[in-house]
Design a protein around this motif. Sequence first.
Motif, PDB file in Angstrom:
ATOM      1  N   ASN A  49       0.794  -1.130   0.111  1.00  0.00           N
ATOM      2  CA  ASN A  49      -0.030   0.044   0.206  1.00  0.00           C
ATOM      3  C   ASN A  49       1.053   1.214   0.107  1.00  0.00           C
ATOM      4  O   ASN A  49       1.322   1.829   0.893  1.00  0.00           O
ATOM      5  CB  ASN A  49      -0.950  -0.042   1.270  1.00  0.00           C
ATOM      6  CG  ASN A  49      -2.096   1.036   1.196  1.00  0.00           C
ATOM      7  OD1 ASN A  49      -2.155   1.681   0.147  1.00  0.00           O
ATOM      8  ND2 ASN A  49      -2.966   1.010   2.174  1.00  0.00           N
ATOM      9  N   SER A  50       1.493   1.565  -1.284  1.00  0.00           N
ATOM     10  CA  SER A  50       2.343   2.582  -1.300  1.00  0.00           C
ATOM     11  C   SER A  50       2.018   3.860  -0.877  1.00  0.00           C
ATOM     12  O   SER A  50       2.805   4.832  -0.470  1.00  0.00           O
ATOM     13  CB  SER A  50       3.256   2.533  -2.654  1.00  0.00           C
ATOM     14  OG  SER A  50       2.103   2.947  -3.515  1.00  0.00           O
ATOM     15  N   ARG A  51       0.895   4.185  -1.136  1.00  0.00           N
ATOM     16  CA  ARG A  51       0.239   5.554  -0.814  1.00  0.00           C
ATOM     17  C   ARG A  51       0.401   5.721   0.652  1.00  0.00           C
ATOM     18  O   ARG A  51       0.291   7.120   1.208  1.00  0.00           O
ATOM     19  CB  ARG A  51      -1.039   5.938  -1.221  1.00  0.00           C
ATOM     20  CG  ARG A  51      -1.187   5.916  -2.495  1.00  0.00           C
ATOM     21  CD  ARG A  51      -2.646   6.536  -3.015  1.00  0.00           C
ATOM     22  NE  ARG A  51      -3.847   6.042  -2.538  1.00  0.00           N
ATOM     23  CZ  ARG A  51      -4.277   5.020  -3.565  1.00  0.00           C
ATOM     24  NH1 ARG A  51      -3.787   4.744  -4.792  1.00  0.00           N
ATOM     25  NH2 ARG A  51      -5.486   4.352  -3.227  1.00  0.00           N
ATOM     26  N   HIS A  52       0.258   4.922   1.539  1.00  0.00           N
ATOM     27  CA  HIS A  52       0.188   5.002   3.121  1.00  0.00           C
ATOM     28  C   HIS A  52       1.416   4.420   3.899  1.00  0.00           C
ATOM     29  O   HIS A  52       1.403   4.736   5.016  1.00  0.00           O
ATOM     30  CB  HIS A  52      -1.216   4.415   3.430  1.00  0.00           C
ATOM     31  CG  HIS A  52      -2.383   5.113   2.790  1.00  0.00           C
ATOM     32  ND1 HIS A  52      -2.778   6.236   3.289  1.00  0.00           N
ATOM     33  CD2 HIS A  52      -3.140   4.909   1.978  1.00  0.00           C
ATOM     34  CE1 HIS A  52      -3.826   6.753   2.607  1.00  0.00           C
ATOM     35  NE2 HIS A  52      -4.102   5.788   1.591  1.00  0.00           N
ATOM     36  N   PHE A  53       2.139   3.699   3.097  1.00  0.00           N
ATOM     37  CA  PHE A  53       3.182   2.814   4.078  1.00  0.00           C
ATOM     38  C   PHE A  53       4.357   3.162   3.312  1.00  0.00           C
ATOM     39  O   PHE A  53       4.757   2.696   2.346  1.00  0.00           O
ATOM     40  CB  PHE A  53       2.830   1.573   4.051  1.00  0.00           C
ATOM     41  CG  PHE A  53       3.566   0.804   5.401  1.00  0.00           C
ATOM     42  CD1 PHE A  53       3.929   1.234   6.522  1.00  0.00           C
ATOM     43  CD2 PHE A  53       3.692  -0.651   4.962  1.00  0.00           C
ATOM     44  CE1 PHE A  53       4.399   0.491   7.582  1.00  0.00           C
ATOM     45  CE2 PHE A  53       4.363  -1.395   5.957  1.00  0.00           C
ATOM     46  CZ  PHE A  53       4.621  -0.826   7.297  1.00  0.00           C
ATOM     47  N   HIS A  90      -0.155  -5.534   8.521  1.00  0.00           N
ATOM     48  CA  HIS A  90      -1.483  -5.974   7.907  1.00  0.00           C
ATOM     49  C   HIS A  90      -2.689  -5.392   8.623  1.00  0.00           C
ATOM     50  O   HIS A  90      -3.317  -4.709   8.081  1.00  0.00           O
ATOM     51  CB  HIS A  90      -1.385  -7.529   8.195  1.00  0.00           C
ATOM     52  CG  HIS A  90      -2.751  -8.051   7.336  1.00  0.00           C
ATOM     53  ND1 HIS A  90      -4.045  -8.462   7.918  1.00  0.00           N
ATOM     54  CD2 HIS A  90      -2.806  -8.255   5.942  1.00  0.00           C
ATOM     55  CE1 HIS A  90      -4.869  -8.808   6.884  1.00  0.00           C
ATOM     56  NE2 HIS A  90      -4.010  -8.581   5.812  1.00  0.00           N
ATOM     57  N   PHE A  91      -2.758  -5.481   9.997  1.00  0.00           N
ATOM     58  CA  PHE A  91      -4.000  -4.734  10.671  1.00  0.00           C
ATOM     59  C   PHE A  91      -4.043  -3.310  10.398  1.00  0.00           C
ATOM     60  O   PHE A  91      -5.074  -2.736   9.968  1.00  0.00           O
ATOM     61  CB  PHE A  91      -3.595  -4.971  12.220  1.00  0.00           C
ATOM     62  CG  PHE A  91      -4.481  -4.421  13.016  1.00  0.00           C
ATOM     63  CD1 PHE A  91      -5.707  -4.802  13.313  1.00  0.00           C
ATOM     64  CD2 PHE A  91      -4.052  -3.052  13.521  1.00  0.00           C
ATOM     65  CE1 PHE A  91      -6.738  -4.087  14.136  1.00  0.00           C
ATOM     66  CE2 PHE A  91      -4.918  -2.479  14.638  1.00  0.00           C
ATOM     67  CZ  PHE A  91      -6.354  -2.883  14.828  1.00  0.00           C
ATOM     68  N   ALA A  92      -2.887  -2.725  10.170  1.00  0.00           N
ATOM     69  CA  ALA A  92      -3.018  -1.324  10.073  1.00  0.00           C
ATOM     70  C   ALA A  92      -2.960  -0.945   8.712  1.00  0.00           C
ATOM     71  O   ALA A  92      -3.455   0.174   8.050  1.00  0.00           O
ATOM     72  CB  ALA A  92      -1.549  -0.680  10.531  1.00  0.00           C
ATOM     73  N   GLY A  93      -3.111  -1.830   7.687  1.00  0.00           N
ATOM     74  CA  GLY A  93      -3.348  -1.428   6.302  1.00  0.00           C
ATOM     75  C   GLY A  93      -2.236  -1.274   5.419  1.00  0.00           C
ATOM     76  O   GLY A  93      -2.223  -0.520   4.505  1.00  0.00           O
ATOM     77  N   ASN A 158     -11.768  -4.525   3.762  1.00  0.00           N
ATOM     78  CA  ASN A 158     -10.803  -4.623   3.468  1.00  0.00           C
ATOM     79  C   ASN A 158     -10.164  -3.013   3.129  1.00  0.00           C
ATOM     80  O   ASN A 158      -9.252  -2.442   3.215  1.00  0.00           O
ATOM     81  CB  ASN A 158     -10.453  -5.390   2.076  1.00  0.00           C
ATOM     82  CG  ASN A 158     -10.344  -6.657   2.381  1.00  0.00           C
ATOM     83  OD1 ASN A 158      -9.593  -6.985   3.527  1.00  0.00           O
ATOM     84  ND2 ASN A 158     -10.726  -7.807   1.759  1.00  0.00           N
ATOM     85  N   ALA A 159     -11.448  -2.313   2.378  1.00  0.00           N
ATOM     86  CA  ALA A 159     -11.130  -1.011   2.092  1.00  0.00           C
ATOM     87  C   ALA A 159     -11.069  -0.302   3.098  1.00  0.00           C
ATOM     88  O   ALA A 159     -10.266   0.787   3.011  1.00  0.00           O
ATOM     89  CB  ALA A 159     -12.503  -0.479   1.083  1.00  0.00           C
ATOM     90  N   THR A 160     -11.618  -0.308   4.129  1.00  0.00           N
ATOM     91  CA  THR A 160     -11.428   0.563   5.428  1.00  0.00           C
ATOM     92  C   THR A 160      -9.828   0.322   6.127  1.00  0.00           C
ATOM     93  O   THR A 160      -9.171   1.246   6.099  1.00  0.00           O
ATOM     94  CB  THR A 160     -12.591   0.120   6.426  1.00  0.00           C
ATOM     95  OG1 THR A 160     -13.844   0.337   5.905  1.00  0.00           O
ATOM     96  CG2 THR A 160     -12.415   1.166   7.660  1.00  0.00           C
ATOM     97  N   ARG A 161      -9.676  -0.973   6.311  1.00  0.00           N
ATOM     98  CA  ARG A 161      -8.432  -1.306   6.663  1.00  0.00           C
ATOM     99  C   ARG A 161      -7.329  -0.717   5.606  1.00  0.00           C
ATOM    100  O   ARG A 161      -6.277  -0.157   6.472  1.00  0.00           O
ATOM    101  CB  ARG A 161      -8.093  -2.857   6.809  1.00  0.00           C
ATOM    102  CG  ARG A 161      -6.701  -3.347   7.335  1.00  0.00           C
ATOM    103  CD  ARG A 161      -6.872  -4.628   7.573  1.00  0.00           C
ATOM    104  NE  ARG A 161      -7.003  -5.541   6.251  1.00  0.00           N
ATOM    105  CZ  ARG A 161      -5.875  -5.603   5.390  1.00  0.00           C
ATOM    106  NH1 ARG A 161      -4.983  -5.123   5.829  1.00  0.00           N
ATOM    107  NH2 ARG A 161      -5.898  -6.225   4.136  1.00  0.00           N
ATOM    108  N   LEU A 162      -7.453  -0.764   4.479  1.00  0.00           N
ATOM    109  CA  LEU A 162      -6.485  -0.324   3.661  1.00  0.00           C
ATOM    110  C   LEU A 162      -6.509   1.224   3.431  1.00  0.00           C
ATOM    111  O   LEU A 162      -5.615   1.883   2.628  1.00  0.00           O
ATOM    112  CB  LEU A 162      -6.640  -0.898   2.083  1.00  0.00           C
ATOM    113  CG  LEU A 162      -6.153  -2.367   2.401  1.00  0.00           C
ATOM    114  CD1 LEU A 162      -6.642  -3.261   1.280  1.00  0.00           C
ATOM    115  CD2 LEU A 162      -4.551  -2.627   2.415  1.00  0.00           C
TER     116      LEU A 162
END
Length: 438
Positions: A49-53, A90-93, A158-162
């Motif tokens: 998830n490159s936009r957030h991590f 993973h939990f954090a998306g 999934n959408a929320t988590r990510l």
Amino acid sequence: MAKKHKANQHPKTESTFDFSTLLTYCSEEEKEKFRQGLKEKSVSSLLWNSRHFPLNALLDSFPSLRRDSFDELCFYFDKDEDRLGKSLEHFAGGFYIMDHSSMVISKYIAPLLKKEFLSIDLCAAPGGKSIALDMRREDGLYLCNDISFERANEIVKNATRLHLDNILTLSLDPMRLELEEIFDLVILDAPCSGSGMLRKEKKMALDFSLEKVERLLPIQENLLEKAYELACKDGYIVYSTCAFSTQEDEEQIQKFLTKHSDIEILPIEKEEKMIEGVNHLGYHLIPGIYEGEGIYFILMKKTGGSKTNVEEVKYKKASLVENKKVITYKNKDYIVPRFYDAFSSLPFLSPGIKIYDDSPYPKCDFDHGYCKVATSLPLLSLSRSDALSYACGNEIKVEGKDDGLYIVSYEGLRLGLGKKVQNKLKNYLPKGLKGYYC
Ligand SMILES: C[S@@+](CC[C@H](N)C(=O)[O-])C[C@H]1O[C@@H](n2cnc3c(N)ncnc32)[C@H](O)[C@@H]1O
């Protein structure tokens, strides 16, 4: 009443079907590689998830990750060494665990789509194909539908988590979707015999039969017609299955092409390890040859039809919260993506991100998912050990901050909400999420 087994009847544990007989598009050498590949472990991979991590945070957490040479978002891991699905990241998306073969489609379609495109995914759950595209193209609006309510709920989770706030989730029979030909992209990842997953999911192999294939053919054919109906002029249709049999793949496409003279096949610059389908119709990714499980896919373009321009509808009833559009749906307030009003008559499972917690005795005014998009609340960044403790549901010791509500984060990833009172952070994670990752 439980069924009685006859004394000499044992439940089957191994399929006796020779799946290599389905690979009519492979050479003998390739079939042998496939048979050898079946003896090996399935390959595990994640979509970053490159936009957030940040990349360095991903690699610091999991130094043994191996990056794919073709797809910068794909990383391989050994599931016996790293239990990534149970990790804090993973939990954090920070990523989505997904088979490499399934991610590939989005890699090819992402550069073709116009700015701020509209996409519909007819058989979307748990969301993989759309999520993989969203990770590459955040400017799209994604309508994700699945016939199964339970499975469609997984898309919302999934959408929320990510942290993906441009996904609208529906649970309808796709054949009953009454929408016009307005979509720049229609994704049809059709229900199929699942033979391509035989290495990873032993049950699929046991379940496989030629009768099952026959049963699914009319469903796939009708869904392809639906996809055609929904694609706008110059819109793309992606058809995929996790099936090896040409009946579910090339033969379906051949029938489809016969019905519609305005469908063009889009060639791709394929990787060497991809096997071209019969009559150049699509591509097969075969375990043992490709790094991933079995997938078939084809990209098409509809050149006929009309071009309906979905204008960004004025949000008449909408108010703005933190510069985002907010609507009330079934008495609950949601932050919705652009274009929502164009689809507001649909019975959404979720039209976006819910703002308020409507449980009987909420500890906090806001819903958990709101922490992923809120901009007016301050962030409280935790160390890894504190973040883990928070994910387990514990109170955290916090000093040097004002009392009040915070979005708790770790390495840029939003974990949930918490309220600081004196030197403690009260944990506002919902019950269902607490402790899962301990
Ligand atoms: C291959 S899975 C979709 C996987 C998903 N696209 C992804 O990438 O995560 C196929 C989906 O088709 C749905 N399905 C099953 N029977 C169906 C039917 N008769 N019509 C439409 N969808 C169906 C299932 O609920 C399932 O989620």
